[in-house]
Design a protein around this motif. Structure first.
Motif, PDB file in Angstrom:
ATOM      1  N   ARG A 181      13.698   7.100  16.390  1.00  0.00           N
ATOM      2  CA  ARG A 181      12.409   6.422  16.582  1.00  0.00           C
ATOM      3  C   ARG A 181      12.053   5.579  15.360  1.00  0.00           C
ATOM      4  O   ARG A 181      11.597   4.443  15.486  1.00  0.00           O
ATOM      5  CB  ARG A 181      11.301   7.452  16.862  1.00  0.00           C
ATOM      6  N   THR A 182      12.296   6.114  14.178  1.00  0.00           N
ATOM      7  CA  THR A 182      11.989   5.394  12.945  1.00  0.00           C
ATOM      8  C   THR A 182      12.775   4.087  12.869  1.00  0.00           C
ATOM      9  O   THR A 182      12.211   3.028  12.608  1.00  0.00           O
ATOM     10  CB  THR A 182      12.297   6.267  11.711  1.00  0.00           C
ATOM     11  N   VAL A 183      14.085   4.160  13.119  1.00  0.00           N
ATOM     12  CA  VAL A 183      14.925   2.966  13.070  1.00  0.00           C
ATOM     13  C   VAL A 183      14.478   1.964  14.133  1.00  0.00           C
ATOM     14  O   VAL A 183      14.345   0.762  13.857  1.00  0.00           O
ATOM     15  CB  VAL A 183      16.418   3.336  13.250  1.00  0.00           C
TER      16      VAL A 183
ATOM     17  N   LEU B  21       3.213   0.792  32.354  1.00  0.00           N
ATOM     18  CA  LEU B  21       4.438   0.560  31.599  1.00  0.00           C
ATOM     19  C   LEU B  21       4.220   0.880  30.122  1.00  0.00           C
ATOM     20  O   LEU B  21       5.064   1.499  29.470  1.00  0.00           O
ATOM     21  CB  LEU B  21       4.907  -0.894  31.754  1.00  0.00           C
ATOM     22  N   VAL B  22       3.081   0.474  29.585  1.00  0.00           N
ATOM     23  CA  VAL B  22       2.745   0.769  28.192  1.00  0.00           C
ATOM     24  C   VAL B  22       2.703   2.282  27.985  1.00  0.00           C
ATOM     25  O   VAL B  22       3.272   2.808  27.013  1.00  0.00           O
ATOM     26  CB  VAL B  22       1.389   0.126  27.803  1.00  0.00           C
ATOM     27  N   ASN B  23       2.065   2.991  28.887  1.00  0.00           N
ATOM     28  CA  ASN B  23       1.975   4.453  28.765  1.00  0.00           C
ATOM     29  C   ASN B  23       3.349   5.105  28.866  1.00  0.00           C
ATOM     30  O   ASN B  23       3.654   6.045  28.134  1.00  0.00           O
ATOM     31  CB  ASN B  23       1.033   5.017  29.824  1.00  0.00           C
ATOM     32  N   ARG B  24       4.184   4.610  29.774  1.00  0.00           N
ATOM     33  CA  ARG B  24       5.544   5.153  29.917  1.00  0.00           C
ATOM     34  C   ARG B  24       6.345   4.905  28.636  1.00  0.00           C
ATOM     35  O   ARG B  24       7.096   5.772  28.193  1.00  0.00           O
ATOM     36  CB  ARG B  24       6.238   4.523  31.123  1.00  0.00           C
ATOM     37  N   MET B  25       6.182   3.711  28.072  1.00  0.00           N
ATOM     38  CA  MET B  25       6.907   3.372  26.842  1.00  0.00           C
ATOM     39  C   MET B  25       6.457   4.282  25.692  1.00  0.00           C
ATOM     40  O   MET B  25       7.281   4.762  24.913  1.00  0.00           O
ATOM     41  CB  MET B  25       6.668   1.901  26.491  1.00  0.00           C
ATOM     42  N   ARG B  26       5.172   4.521  25.584  1.00  0.00           N
ATOM     43  CA  ARG B  26       4.667   5.416  24.524  1.00  0.00           C
ATOM     44  C   ARG B  26       5.216   6.823  24.691  1.00  0.00           C
ATOM     45  O   ARG B  26       5.617   7.467  23.720  1.00  0.00           O
ATOM     46  CB  ARG B  26       3.138   5.444  24.537  1.00  0.00           C
ATOM     47  N   ARG B  27       5.224   7.322  25.926  1.00  0.00           N
ATOM     48  CA  ARG B  27       5.766   8.671  26.172  1.00  0.00           C
ATOM     49  C   ARG B  27       7.253   8.723  25.833  1.00  0.00           C
ATOM     50  O   ARG B  27       7.730   9.685  25.234  1.00  0.00           O
ATOM     51  CB  ARG B  27       5.526   9.081  27.622  1.00  0.00           C
ATOM     52  N   ALA B  28       7.980   7.681  26.231  1.00  0.00           N
ATOM     53  CA  ALA B  28       9.421   7.640  25.951  1.00  0.00           C
ATOM     54  C   ALA B  28       9.672   7.606  24.440  1.00  0.00           C
ATOM     55  O   ALA B  28      10.554   8.308  23.937  1.00  0.00           O
ATOM     56  CB  ALA B  28      10.052   6.433  26.633  1.00  0.00           C
ATOM     57  N   LEU B  29       8.904   6.809  23.725  1.00  0.00           N
ATOM     58  CA  LEU B  29       9.055   6.753  22.264  1.00  0.00           C
ATOM     59  C   LEU B  29       8.743   8.100  21.622  1.00  0.00           C
ATOM     60  O   LEU B  29       9.396   8.503  20.660  1.00  0.00           O
ATOM     61  CB  LEU B  29       8.157   5.676  21.659  1.00  0.00           C
ATOM     62  N   ALA B  30       7.760   8.779  22.142  1.00  0.00           N
ATOM     63  CA  ALA B  30       7.382  10.082  21.592  1.00  0.00           C
ATOM     64  C   ALA B  30       8.499  11.104  21.776  1.00  0.00           C
ATOM     65  O   ALA B  30       8.631  12.042  20.991  1.00  0.00           O
ATOM     66  CB  ALA B  30       6.099  10.575  22.245  1.00  0.00           C
ATOM     67  N   GLU B  31       9.318  10.919  22.815  1.00  0.00           N
ATOM     68  CA  GLU B  31      10.403  11.857  23.082  1.00  0.00           C
ATOM     69  C   GLU B  31      11.657  11.578  22.248  1.00  0.00           C
ATOM     70  O   GLU B  31      12.533  12.429  22.168  1.00  0.00           O
ATOM     71  CB  GLU B  31      10.762  11.835  24.573  1.00  0.00           C
TER      72      GLU B  31
ATOM     73  N   ARG C  31      22.061   4.608  15.417  1.00  0.00           N
ATOM     74  CA  ARG C  31      20.757   5.153  15.801  1.00  0.00           C
ATOM     75  C   ARG C  31      20.005   4.190  16.711  1.00  0.00           C
ATOM     76  O   ARG C  31      19.355   4.602  17.678  1.00  0.00           O
ATOM     77  CB  ARG C  31      19.909   5.469  14.564  1.00  0.00           C
ATOM     78  N   MET C  32      20.097   2.903  16.424  1.00  0.00           N
ATOM     79  CA  MET C  32      19.413   1.897  17.236  1.00  0.00           C
ATOM     80  C   MET C  32      20.006   1.877  18.641  1.00  0.00           C
ATOM     81  O   MET C  32      19.277   1.862  19.635  1.00  0.00           O
ATOM     82  CB  MET C  32      19.536   0.525  16.564  1.00  0.00           C
ATOM     83  N   SER C  33      21.313   1.886  18.717  1.00  0.00           N
ATOM     84  CA  SER C  33      21.995   1.890  20.008  1.00  0.00           C
ATOM     85  C   SER C  33      21.617   3.128  20.818  1.00  0.00           C
ATOM     86  O   SER C  33      21.300   3.037  22.013  1.00  0.00           O
ATOM     87  CB  SER C  33      23.508   1.849  19.786  1.00  0.00           C
ATOM     88  N   GLN C  34      21.607   4.276  20.169  1.00  0.00           N
ATOM     89  CA  GLN C  34      21.247   5.521  20.849  1.00  0.00           C
ATOM     90  C   GLN C  34      19.784   5.510  21.273  1.00  0.00           C
ATOM     91  O   GLN C  34      19.441   5.993  22.353  1.00  0.00           O
ATOM     92  CB  GLN C  34      21.525   6.724  19.950  1.00  0.00           C
ATOM     93  N   ALA C  35      18.914   4.951  20.430  1.00  0.00           N
ATOM     94  CA  ALA C  35      17.489   4.881  20.768  1.00  0.00           C
ATOM     95  C   ALA C  35      17.280   4.008  22.002  1.00  0.00           C
ATOM     96  O   ALA C  35      16.552   4.395  22.933  1.00  0.00           O
ATOM     97  CB  ALA C  35      16.682   4.328  19.589  1.00  0.00           C
ATOM     98  N   ILE C  36      17.917   2.849  22.041  1.00  0.00           N
ATOM     99  CA  ILE C  36      17.782   1.952  23.193  1.00  0.00           C
ATOM    100  C   ILE C  36      18.322   2.617  24.450  1.00  0.00           C
ATOM    101  O   ILE C  36      17.688   2.575  25.512  1.00  0.00           O
ATOM    102  CB  ILE C  36      18.482   0.604  22.915  1.00  0.00           C
ATOM    103  N   HIS C  37      19.479   3.241  24.319  1.00  0.00           N
ATOM    104  CA  HIS C  37      20.077   3.932  25.468  1.00  0.00           C
ATOM    105  C   HIS C  37      19.145   5.029  25.994  1.00  0.00           C
ATOM    106  O   HIS C  37      18.904   5.139  27.198  1.00  0.00           O
ATOM    107  CB  HIS C  37      21.432   4.525  25.075  1.00  0.00           C
TER     108      HIS C  37
END
Length: 163
Positions: free
Chosen positions: A117-119, A101-111, A147-153
Motif C-alpha cells: 500500500r505504501t509503495v 467505486l470510490v468506496n470499493r477502492m478505499r476498502r481494497a486499499l485498506a486490505e 510490490r507495485m505489481s503485486q499491489a495492482i494485481h
C-alpha cells in the motif's frame, strides 16, 4: 531473565515507562500498548537482568517503539489524506456509481499489506518515481517494482471480486 526478575522489572518500572510514553504521546491507551509491547519484546529476547541497565534498555525500547508507531501513523495519515483529497476534488458532481467505486477502492486499499500500500500510494498518489521510492524506503528498485505489481494485481482482484 527468570520469571521472578521479569515480574520485578514489570512491577517496578511499568508505570514509570507508561507515564513517560503517555507524556510524549498524549494518549494513555497508546502508551499502555507500547509499554506492553516493550515488555513482550524483553521477554521474547530473554535478556539478562542487569538492574538499572535493564531499566535504561526498557526506556530506550519503549521510546523506539513510540517513534516507530508515530511515524507509521503519520505516513498512514498522509496517504489517507492524499487519497481522500484526490477523490474529493472530483466529487463535485459524483454519481452514486462513482461514489460506490470510490468506496470499493478505499476498502481494497485498506486490505493491501502495508508495504504494498505504501509503495502504491507513494507512486500513484504522490507521483514519486520508483527510484526515489527505493531511496526513501531503503529498498531496491526491483523490490519497489515487485510490490507495485503485486499491489495492482491485488487491487484488480479485490475490485473484480466486489463487482
Amino acid at each position: 531473565m527468570t520469571q521472578q526478575e521479569f515480574k520485578l522489572c514489570f512491577d517496578k518500572w511499568f508505570d514509570e515507562i507508561r507515564n513517560y510514553i503517555s507524556y510524549r504521546s498524549f494518549d494513555p491507551e497508546t502508551a499502555t500498548d507500547i509499554v506492553q509491547e516493550t515488555y513482550m519484546k524483553l521477554w521474547e529476547k530473554n535478556m539478562e537482568y542487569r538492574g538499572s541497565k535493564t531499566r535504561s534498555l526498557l526506556f530506550k525500547m519503549a521510546s523506539d517503539l513510540y517513534v516507530s508507531n508515530y511515524r507509521k501513523q503519520q505516513t498512514e495519515k498522509k496517504h489517507h489524506n492524499a487519497f481522500a483529497l484526490t477523490f474529493d476534488e472530483h466529487a463535485v458532481d459524483v454519481s452514486v456509481d462513482d461514489q460506490e467505486l470510490v468506496n470499493r477502492m478505499r476498502r481494497a486499499l485498506a486490505e493491501l499489506p502495508e508495504k504494498k500500500r505504501t509503495v502504491f500510494l507513494m507512486n500513484r498518489m504522490e507521483g514519486i518515481t520508483y527510484s526515489n521510492i527505493s531511496k526513501t524506503l531503503d529498498i531496491s528498485v526491483k523490490t519497489v517494482e515487485k510490490r507495485m505489481s503485486q499491489a495492482i494485481h491485488t487491487l484488480r482482484k479485490l475490485l473484480k471480486d466486489e463487482s
